[in-house]
Design a protein around this motif. Structure first.
Motif, PDB file in Angstrom:
ATOM      1  N   HIS A 187       9.149  -9.849  18.620  1.00 60.28           N
ATOM      2  CA  HIS A 187       7.763 -10.036  18.233  1.00 60.28           C
ATOM      3  C   HIS A 187       7.619  -9.546  16.800  1.00 60.28           C
ATOM      4  CE1 HIS A 187       3.508 -10.432  18.394  1.00 60.28           C
ATOM      5  NE2 HIS A 187       3.323  -9.160  18.119  1.00 60.28           N
ATOM      6  N   PHE A 188       7.018 -10.396  15.973  1.00 59.95           N
ATOM      7  CA  PHE A 188       6.867 -10.067  14.554  1.00 59.95           C
ATOM      8  C   PHE A 188       5.411  -9.741  14.250  1.00 59.95           C
ATOM      9  CE2 PHE A 188       5.350 -11.808  10.496  1.00 59.95           C
ATOM     10  CZ  PHE A 188       6.052 -11.016   9.608  1.00 59.95           C
ATOM     11  N   PHE A 189       5.185  -8.692  13.515  1.00 57.59           N
ATOM     12  CA  PHE A 189       3.838  -8.480  12.974  1.00 57.59           C
ATOM     13  C   PHE A 189       3.892  -7.667  11.682  1.00 57.59           C
ATOM     14  CE2 PHE A 189       2.964  -4.078  14.308  1.00 57.59           C
ATOM     15  CZ  PHE A 189       3.841  -3.915  15.377  1.00 57.59           C
ATOM     16  N   GLU A 190       2.774  -7.769  10.949  1.00 59.53           N
ATOM     17  CA  GLU A 190       2.688  -7.048   9.677  1.00 59.53           C
ATOM     18  C   GLU A 190       1.840  -5.792   9.853  1.00 59.53           C
ATOM     19  OE1 GLU A 190       2.998 -10.360   6.220  1.00 59.53           O
ATOM     20  OE2 GLU A 190       1.115 -10.360   7.333  1.00 59.53           O
ATOM     21  N   ARG A 191       2.168  -4.765   9.117  1.00 58.54           N
ATOM     22  CA  ARG A 191       1.397  -3.534   9.183  1.00 58.54           C
ATOM     23  C   ARG A 191       1.163  -2.998   7.777  1.00 58.54           C
ATOM     24  NH1 ARG A 191       4.192   1.948  11.114  1.00 58.54           N
ATOM     25  NH2 ARG A 191       2.305   2.679  10.086  1.00 58.54           N
ATOM     26  N   ASP A 192       0.347  -1.961   7.703  1.00 59.94           N
ATOM     27  CA  ASP A 192       0.114  -1.297   6.428  1.00 59.94           C
ATOM     28  C   ASP A 192       0.550   0.163   6.573  1.00 59.94           C
ATOM     29  OD1 ASP A 192      -0.759  -1.066   3.820  1.00 59.94           O
ATOM     30  OD2 ASP A 192      -2.427  -2.411   4.208  1.00 59.94           O
ATOM     31  N   THR A 193       0.256   1.000   5.572  1.00 63.06           N
ATOM     32  CA  THR A 193       0.632   2.410   5.729  1.00 63.06           C
ATOM     33  C   THR A 193       0.010   2.937   7.010  1.00 63.06           C
ATOM     34  OG1 THR A 193       0.288   2.565   3.356  1.00 63.06           O
ATOM     35  CG2 THR A 193       0.798   4.614   4.499  1.00 63.06           C
ATOM     36  N   THR A 194      -1.235   2.531   7.215  1.00 67.94           N
ATOM     37  CA  THR A 194      -1.901   2.908   8.461  1.00 67.94           C
ATOM     38  C   THR A 194      -1.684   1.785   9.472  1.00 67.94           C
ATOM     39  OG1 THR A 194      -3.897   1.930   7.545  1.00 67.94           O
ATOM     40  CG2 THR A 194      -3.702   4.319   7.398  1.00 67.94           C
ATOM     41  N   LEU A 195      -1.746   2.148  10.732  1.00 65.94           N
ATOM     42  CA  LEU A 195      -1.476   1.171  11.788  1.00 65.94           C
ATOM     43  C   LEU A 195      -2.797   0.812  12.479  1.00 65.94           C
ATOM     44  CD1 LEU A 195       1.178  -0.006  13.066  1.00 65.94           C
ATOM     45  CD2 LEU A 195       0.951   1.760  14.791  1.00 65.94           C
ATOM     46  N   PRO A 196      -3.165  -0.470  12.505  1.00 67.47           N
ATOM     47  CA  PRO A 196      -4.390  -0.821  13.236  1.00 67.47           C
ATOM     48  C   PRO A 196      -4.154  -0.639  14.742  1.00 67.47           C
ATOM     49  CG  PRO A 196      -3.346  -2.796  12.316  1.00 67.47           C
ATOM     50  CD  PRO A 196      -2.495  -1.631  11.922  1.00 67.47           C
ATOM     51  N   ILE A 197      -4.756   0.389  15.303  1.00 72.55           N
ATOM     52  CA  ILE A 197      -4.396   0.837  16.641  1.00 72.55           C
ATOM     53  C   ILE A 197      -4.599  -0.231  17.716  1.00 72.55           C
ATOM     54  CG2 ILE A 197      -4.880   2.569  18.455  1.00 72.55           C
ATOM     55  CD1 ILE A 197      -3.559   3.803  16.001  1.00 72.55           C
ATOM     56  N   TYR A 247       0.778  -1.234   0.000  1.00 74.94           N
ATOM     57  CA  TYR A 247       0.000   0.000   0.000  1.00 74.94           C
ATOM     58  C   TYR A 247       0.815   1.293   0.000  1.00 74.94           C
ATOM     59  CZ  TYR A 247      -4.704   0.102  -1.266  1.00 74.94           C
ATOM     60  OH  TYR A 247      -5.818   0.160  -2.050  1.00 74.94           O
ATOM     61  N   PRO A 248       1.969   1.346   0.647  1.00 79.34           N
ATOM     62  CA  PRO A 248       2.720   2.608   0.567  1.00 79.34           C
ATOM     63  C   PRO A 248       2.973   3.047  -0.873  1.00 79.34           C
ATOM     64  CG  PRO A 248       3.653   1.236   2.270  1.00 79.34           C
ATOM     65  CD  PRO A 248       2.579   0.418   1.605  1.00 79.34           C
ATOM     66  N   VAL A 249       3.280   2.116  -1.763  1.00 76.94           N
ATOM     67  CA  VAL A 249       3.573   2.563  -3.134  1.00 76.94           C
ATOM     68  C   VAL A 249       2.304   3.040  -3.829  1.00 76.94           C
ATOM     69  CG1 VAL A 249       5.596   1.061  -3.336  1.00 76.94           C
ATOM     70  CG2 VAL A 249       3.473   0.324  -4.351  1.00 76.94           C
ATOM     71  N   ARG A 250       1.172   2.415  -3.501  1.00 75.37           N
ATOM     72  CA  ARG A 250      -0.087   2.909  -4.079  1.00 75.37           C
ATOM     73  C   ARG A 250      -0.428   4.275  -3.499  1.00 75.37           C
ATOM     74  NH1 ARG A 250      -3.931  -1.929  -5.753  1.00 75.37           N
ATOM     75  NH2 ARG A 250      -5.357  -0.220  -6.115  1.00 75.37           N
ATOM     76  N   ASP A 251      -0.142   4.438  -2.218  1.00 75.38           N
ATOM     77  CA  ASP A 251      -0.399   5.735  -1.592  1.00 75.38           C
ATOM     78  C   ASP A 251       0.453   6.832  -2.223  1.00 75.38           C
ATOM     79  OD1 ASP A 251      -2.362   4.848   0.101  1.00 75.38           O
ATOM     80  OD2 ASP A 251      -0.986   4.351   1.727  1.00 75.38           O
ATOM     81  N   MET A 252       1.662   6.453  -2.626  1.00 73.24           N
ATOM     82  CA  MET A 252       2.516   7.443  -3.304  1.00 73.24           C
ATOM     83  C   MET A 252       1.917   7.810  -4.659  1.00 73.24           C
ATOM     84  SD  MET A 252       6.246   5.915  -2.529  1.00 73.24           S
ATOM     85  CE  MET A 252       6.908   5.842  -0.892  1.00 73.24           C
ATOM     86  N   VAL A 253       1.448   6.803  -5.387  1.00 76.06           N
ATOM     87  CA  VAL A 253       0.814   7.068  -6.689  1.00 76.06           C
ATOM     88  C   VAL A 253      -0.398   7.970  -6.484  1.00 76.06           C
ATOM     89  CG1 VAL A 253      -0.496   6.005  -8.580  1.00 76.06           C
ATOM     90  CG2 VAL A 253       1.623   4.940  -7.806  1.00 76.06           C
TER      91      VAL A 253
END
Lengths: 441, 380
Positions: B340-350, B67-73
């Protein structure tokens, strides 16, 4: 072509020969007498390994695809074995399958995972290709060599090419020298020169086959047929002489079929192209579309050497000519041979992957060459190298008048996210919206 | 100094810089971009940062699960970067490349360049390739700006950039204290601001800021964490960690410590000196494809900064970090560093992220001697 026209079709004679050669390849990678490595033809455009007395190479892509194609539960188990060790779910399925098999220690038929002794990741614009070598070496200490896929934008630039070409030759030269040193096998330069000549002959045959598929109506061969054999001598490495003979046989048969209007699809009415590897785990859609008289002619990926044809402004068909070394160039030293084998260009002139990077609109030329009416462009969530710029290519094709659809899945070697029912529904709509009906209806 | 505001007001800053200097603004995508050359040409290089806004335009152009690259576009197509005069991408992540080329295709007026920086950074020929490519880029920038880049320009630029990296490292060193004077969020804001501002101006700000920082009183004991993984675009995660009694005392992000970790060693051939710095910087996954150097670097940072645990935060669908994770997990396990490992997106699920962090930090607490006042033995 006239609607509803029917042509004669018949089975392919080279089919059995291909099966025999593939069985031989399987035996060779299980051989204990050879040094088996994981890799590809790196940046040498011929089967370099055969110039060593006893070296053979396995490439992850066909192995991983076959795992998924033949045994879905096993492929899932293998990917899970990778994922629990930290590999991302979104990595290329070919690699997830192969690395998982390495962790499990056996392949889908229960036999031991063929042991590797070295690894050479294939230089490629695809990030996953560049990263693929490390797992083999992490798993079991072994030599690894690297090289680069060299890219720049704009016209051919001799000044930029010079250092890039030296980099390419250096990397290839080092691989050969190091392999001699580490495995104690002598690299045979004379044999190498012969291999290069054989490889050139095979490239000519494959170009001819592409031309016949593209320019003959009805097409004598579909990409489904081509995919059944096209790795032979390339990703599936066999005896170099047998490779040349096999591809001569294929060319002869395709030529005869074209001359005699023997169709791959007897009711050919709609020709379409693709842009990358298909879902190796679900090849059924090719046969499904044939019911509508739709034939897939392949992609810039499947046509390799044949993807450099173009339709010129005057309507003639020609090849984009790559810069090459002269045929009579003297090859007295190992460096000469490797230099010629590395090619005269650092940046590839075009074709699969390079086109998507720097010549994204060339897919239109490919579609015109193939006389295509439509395009089916897969987009893969877990395959960055298989999906890059695909949306843009679709726009160019639509502008050129082609009917384009996409379908989505995980990756050609990973069945997880492919919704088969949805894909077939999409294909029905695609065909019916153009007035095509299944022959059974 | 409010560094967060500097990051948030980056568009206004760049526009004001343009109005004041009449110079050109060059957007860059990959942290391997040698800003020194652009700066020597009188250009303001600014890092393109992902920010999520409602997106109804990018899908037509790009299929990227990242998503970061789409957000840049999205930002480019919506005109948020309309002050940018040029865009440069460096050989690296392919999705980032896709984002760059869509932005360029949609704005033919943008000056653009693709810099080839070998993925195989270790061959003796890699440096000659890069030197040649830097020379090409330099020539194109000269043509674009109409300004000849002299050795003196390059020397001055190298000096300013080296100074910037040194100042950032100086601040970073203060995070090695038992009770750091600066926490992770503020540090990351400083590093991001350095990628957006005129370096000379940023250096002045940092030079004034460091004495202020040194005068601060140490705070309370905190759980010392390291941040590993995909690049960051904001400091939401760091702030959340701090709100829960932790502190990101060091990171190994491509646009975090890796941005300033090594300097240019001057030599007569300025472009070679610049090239060697970029080939030798802490590797990100795509450039660490020969020998694995990245895991060892991560371990050394963890040791030097005395971390209690590590957070591995991967951008969802990041194929490169997905291919490196295995080796990172392995080294942390081998050296008994909890992670601790986790995945995130441009936004962070609080809420989801908060719960994960809370569990991890609660798991760490009982074993932490410094939280029981152990540091006091050293008279701090």
């Amino acid at each position: 072509m006239a609607k509803g026209q029917k042509w004669e079709t018949r089975p392919l004679d080279f089919w059995n020969k291909a099966k025999e050669l593939r069985a031989g390849w399987q035996k060779s990678i299980e051989s204990k007498e050879k040094v088996v490595g994981q890799g590809n033809t790196f940046d040498l455009s011929f089967d370099w390994q055969a110039a060593f007395p006893a070296v053979t190479v396995i490439e992850d892509n066909p192995v991983g695809s076959m795992m998924q194609n033949k045994n879905e539960p096993y492929a899932r188990k293998a990917r899970l074995a990778s994922e629990v060790r930290g590999w991302g779910r979104e990595i290329c399925g070919y690699q997830g399958n192969c690395w998982g098999a390495q962790f499990l220690g056996y392949i889908d038929d229960g036999t031991a995972w063929p042991d590797r002794k070295f690894v050479i990741p294939m230089p490629c614009v695809c990030d996953q290709h560049a990263k693929r070598g490390q797992q083999a070496r992490d798993f079991e200490n072994m030599p690894q060599w690297m090289a680069d896929r060299l890219i720049y934008f704009g016209e051919y630039d001799e000044e930029r090419e010079k250092p890039m070409l030296e980099h390419k030759v250096y990397c290839n030269y080092r691989i050969i020298n190091d392999m001699e040193r580490i495995f104690g096998q002598q690299f045979d330069e004379e044999e190498c020169a012969k291999l290069m000549a054989g490889s050139k002959e095979v490239r000519e045959y494959s170009r001819e086959i592409s031309y016949l598929m593209a320019r003959t109506i009805p097409s004598p061969l579909s990409v489904k047929d081509l995919y059944s054999v096209y790795t032979i001598g390339g990703l599936t490495k066999i005896d170099p002489d047998a490779t040349v003979q096999f591809w001569r046989m294929v060319r002869d048969e395709v030529k005869w079929r074209a001359e005699n209007q023997i169709a791959a699809v007897g009711n050919e009415q709609f020709r379409f192209i693709e842009a990358h590897p298909p879902s190796w785990h679900y090849m059924k859609y090719y046969r499904y579309l044939e019911q509508y008289g739709a034939i897939c002619l392949g992609s810039e990926y499947s046509h390799g050497a044949g993807s450099n044809y173009e339709v010129r402004p005057d309507g003639s068909i020609g090849l984009r000519v790559d810069k090459t070394y002269p045929d009579d160039m003297e090859m007295t030293t190992r460096e000469d041979i490797i230099r010629v084998g590395s090619g005269a260009l650092a940046r590839p002139a075009g074709g699969f992957k390079t086109n998507e990077y720097i010549y994204r609109d060339r897919i239109v030329q490919f579609a015109q060459f193939m006389q295509a009416d439509g395009a089916l462009l897969a987009i893969w969530r877990h395959g960055v190298g298989c999906t890059l710029t695909r949306k843009e290519q679709a726009m160019y094709l639509r502008d050129a008048g082609l009917n384009v659809i996409h379908y989505e899945g995980s990756q050609p070697g990973d069945r997880t996210d492919l919704d088969e029912k949805r894909l077939l529904d999409q294909l029905d709509t695609w065909m019916e919206s153009q007035g095509l009906r299944k022959v059974t209806e | 100094m409010d560094f967060k505001a500097l990051v948030e007001n980056r568009h206004e800053y760049a526009k004001a810089w343009k109005a004041k200097t009449g110079g050109k603004v060059l957007g860059w995508y990959e942290p391997y971009f040698p800003e020194e050359i652009a700066y020597a040409a009188g250009i303001l290089p600014v890092r393109i940062l992902a920010r999520h806004y409602p997106d109804d335009v990018s899908d037509k152009w790009i299929y990227a699960c990242c998503y970061p690259v789409r957000d840049m576009v999205n930002q480019f197509l919506k005109g948020r970067y309309d002050y940018v005069d040029g865009l440069v991408n460096v050989e690296g992540c392919q999705w980032m490349y896709n984002s760059w080329e869509v932005a360029v295709n949609n704005n033919p007026k943008l000056w653009n360049h693709y810099l080839f920086l070998p993925d195989h950074t270790d061959a003796p020929t890699s440096k000659t390739v890069l030197r040649s490519e830097l020379n090409v880029m330099k020539g194109l920038m000269e043509e674009w700006t109409g300004k000849k880049i002299t050795d003196e320009d390059l020397d001055r630029s190298i000096e300013i950039h080296n100074k910037n990296r040194l100042l950032l490292k100086q601040i970073s060193e203060m995070r090695r204290m038992d009770r750091p004077l600066i926490h992770g969020a503020e540090m990351m804001q400083i590093v991001l601001a350095s990628q957006l501002m005129d370096k000379a101006e940023m250096n002045e700000i940092l030079e004034k800021f460091i004495p202020e920082l040194e005068a601060r009183k140490p705070g309370e004991d905190r759980i010392r964490l390291m941040l590993i993984g995909s690049e960051t675009w904001d400091t939401e995660l760091e702030e959340m960690v701090e709100a829960m009694g932790g502190d990101i005392v060091v990171d190994e992000l491509d646009n975090g410590t890796s941005y300033y970790w090594n300097n240019i060693i001057p030599q007569k051939d300025r472009l070679m000196a610049i090239g060697l710095r970029y080939l030798g910087r802490p590797k990100n996954p795509i450039k660490d494809n020969n020998w694995r150097r990245r895991p060892q670097h991560i371990f050394e940072l963890a040791e030097d900064y005395n971390v209690d645990g590590a957070l591995i935060v991967k951008q969802i669908y990041c194929h490169l970090h997905g291919t490196d994770n295995y080796a990172v997990w392995k080294i942390l396990r081998e050296r008994y560093i909890p992670y601790h490992f986790f995945e995130r997106d441009t936004t962070l699920p609080i809420e989801d992220t908060r719960l994960r962090l809370e569990s991890f930090m609660n798991m760490l607490k009982p074993g932490l001697t410094h939280l029981a006042g152990w540091h006091k033995a050293y008279g701090e």
